[in-house]
Design an enzyme around this catalytic site. Sequence first.
Site, short mmCIF file in Angstrom:
data_model
loop_
_atom_site.label_atom_id
_atom_site.label_comp_id
_atom_site.label_asym_id
_atom_site.label_seq_id
_atom_site.Cartn_x
_atom_site.Cartn_y
_atom_site.Cartn_z
N CYS A 164 -4.65 -3.04 2.49
CA CYS A 164 -3.66 -1.98 2.74
C CYS A 164 -3.00 -2.30 4.08
O CYS A 164 -3.01 -3.44 4.52
CB CYS A 164 -4.29 -0.59 2.70
SG CYS A 164 -5.45 -0.19 4.02
N ARG A 177 -7.03 3.45 2.81
CA ARG A 177 -7.08 3.10 1.38
C ARG A 177 -8.00 1.94 1.06
O ARG A 177 -8.86 2.05 0.17
CB ARG A 177 -5.67 2.79 0.87
CG ARG A 177 -4.75 3.99 0.93
CD ARG A 177 -3.32 3.61 0.66
NE ARG A 177 -2.80 2.81 1.77
CZ ARG A 177 -1.62 2.23 1.78
NH1 ARG A 177 -0.82 2.33 0.72
NH2 ARG A 177 -1.21 1.54 2.83
N ASP A 219 -0.28 6.17 1.00
CA ASP A 219 -1.05 6.09 2.24
C ASP A 219 -1.32 7.51 2.76
O ASP A 219 -0.39 8.21 3.15
CB ASP A 219 -0.28 5.28 3.28
CG ASP A 219 -1.11 4.94 4.50
OD1 ASP A 219 -2.23 5.48 4.65
OD2 ASP A 219 -0.63 4.13 5.31
#
Length: 168
Positions: A13, A19, A139
Amino acid sequence: MRRSEAISVHLVCLGNICRSPLANALLANKCADLTKPKVAVDSSGTGPWHVGEDASAFSIQVWQEAGYKYQHKAKQFKDSFFKQHDLILAMDLSNRAALVKLAKSEEDKNKILMFLSFDPELQNIDPEGEDAHQLSVPDPYGMELAEYKKVLDMLERAADGFKSWVNS
């Protein structure tokens, strides 16, 4: 690849605190009982901002409440990771694009997939097609706990799909 003794998976990520560590916790725990192939899981971020930090408090809370055990320190993606891992799984399209730029060969590029492509409901979406945005995990950085729980649900489906793919 699925018939080999081991598969090394690397999740990516942006900052490696929300994440990808959450996906790492899920995938490592879900695949822990696999023996052929054994699945090794790691993660990083394309950016340097959080190197050495723990995962976000909400990511930790969400994976612990879901029953997963995992320890995490953020790190930045290095191009040497292409050689070390069989699959590089991006959390969103911008990180996929950053990974493609870092790839030094077609072999490297072919290792880059979207993690949500393993969700059975999303597996037929082309990451370069008009519906590609559906393969991006939003996100949750700076958001409330509820957003992290939504991300957990998305990642759970993809992790289950990944485990089924490995076992097929």
